[in-house]
Design a protein around this motif. Structure first.
Motif, short mmCIF file in Angstrom:
data_model
loop_
_atom_site.label_atom_id
_atom_site.label_comp_id
_atom_site.label_asym_id
_atom_site.label_seq_id
_atom_site.Cartn_x
_atom_site.Cartn_y
_atom_site.Cartn_z
N TRP A 24 -6.97 -1.46 2.34
CA TRP A 24 -7.90 -2.54 1.97
C TRP A 24 -9.27 -1.99 1.62
CZ3 TRP A 24 -4.46 -5.23 0.48
CH2 TRP A 24 -3.39 -5.69 1.25
N ARG A 27 -8.69 -0.74 -2.01
CA ARG A 27 -8.46 -1.81 -2.98
C ARG A 27 -9.61 -2.82 -3.03
NH1 ARG A 27 -3.79 -2.70 -5.40
NH2 ARG A 27 -4.17 -4.94 -5.45
N ASP A 28 -9.95 -3.36 -1.87
CA ASP A 28 -10.89 -4.49 -1.83
C ASP A 28 -12.36 -4.07 -1.83
OD1 ASP A 28 -8.62 -6.03 -1.73
OD2 ASP A 28 -8.79 -6.52 0.39
N VAL A 29 -12.67 -2.96 -1.18
CA VAL A 29 -14.06 -2.53 -1.10
C VAL A 29 -14.42 -1.64 -2.29
CG1 VAL A 29 -15.78 -1.32 0.32
CG2 VAL A 29 -14.05 -2.75 1.42
N GLY A 31 -12.38 -1.10 -5.08
CA GLY A 31 -11.81 -1.55 -6.35
C GLY A 31 -10.78 -0.62 -6.95
N THR A 33 -7.33 -0.22 -7.35
CA THR A 33 -6.15 -1.07 -7.18
C THR A 33 -4.83 -0.40 -7.56
OG1 THR A 33 -6.53 -2.05 -9.34
CG2 THR A 33 -7.47 -3.20 -7.43
N TYR A 37 0.04 -2.63 -2.10
CA TYR A 37 0.51 -3.16 -0.82
C TYR A 37 1.97 -3.58 -1.02
CZ TYR A 37 1.23 -6.22 3.15
OH TYR A 37 1.74 -6.79 4.27
N CYS A 47 2.00 2.29 -0.80
CA CYS A 47 0.59 2.52 -0.49
C CYS A 47 0.26 3.99 -0.26
CB CYS A 47 0.21 1.72 0.75
SG CYS A 47 1.05 2.31 2.24
N CYS A 59 -1.49 1.59 4.26
CA CYS A 59 -1.42 0.25 4.86
C CYS A 59 -1.51 0.27 6.38
CB CYS A 59 -0.14 -0.47 4.42
SG CYS A 59 1.39 0.19 5.11
#
Length: 155
Positions: A24, A27-29, A31, A33, A37, A47, A59
């Motif tokens: 995360w 991917r989320d912080v 970017g 991608t 997941y 992952c 993960c």
């Protein structure tokens, strides 16, 4: 907590929960991608990233474990697509849906770094933890052999 990691050769400081899964954070912080997941239980390999050159399942790896270390994702393997595995994947048309391919390539890259000319058994054993829902296993193995400079059928 601040976590300092070198991601794809670039120093990053993240202000995140240290128990956040590395996936995360990537991917989320950050970017990034390309790392996917899949199962959330380290069972499928989608992952897969490298932590100090070793294969880890992002993960289930807490971001604190990457603090002060180097992480390589599919985006950092060879950003221009020039890594022998990336070229072999394209030349042999390995992906179908493509979902698992980043994890497959990252696992294969670690294998070839440790064993530049793996046997078919070593390839199968190394790749066993990476699932492909499309069943592209024969093409995956062929691409690894091609990237290793090994002719098809050589043992």
């Amino acid at each position: 907590m601040s976590v300092r990691i070198r991601v794809n050769g670039v120093e990053k400081t993240l202000d995140v929960d240290p128990e956040m899964p590395l996936l995360w954070a990537l991917r989320d912080v950050l970017g990034l991608t390309g790392t996917k997941y899949g199962c959330g239980q380290a069972l499928c390999g989608a992952c897969t990233v490298h932590l100090d050159g070793q294969v880890v399942r992002a993960c289930v790896t807490p971001v604190r474990r990457a603090d002060g270390h180097a992480v390589t994702t599919i985006e950092g393997l060879a950003p221009d697509g020039s890594h022998p595995l990336q070229r072999a994947w394209v030349e042999l048309g390995v992906p179908q849906c493509g979902f698992c391919q980043a994890g497959q390539i990252m696992t294969a890259a670690a294998l070839l770094k440790a064993k530049p000319k793996p046997s078919d058994d070593e390839i199968e054993q190394s790749m066993a933890g990476n699932l492909c829902r499309c069943g592209a296993y024969p093409r995956i193995c062929a691409a690894i052999r091609k990237a290793a400079g090994m002719p098809e059928g050589e043992r």
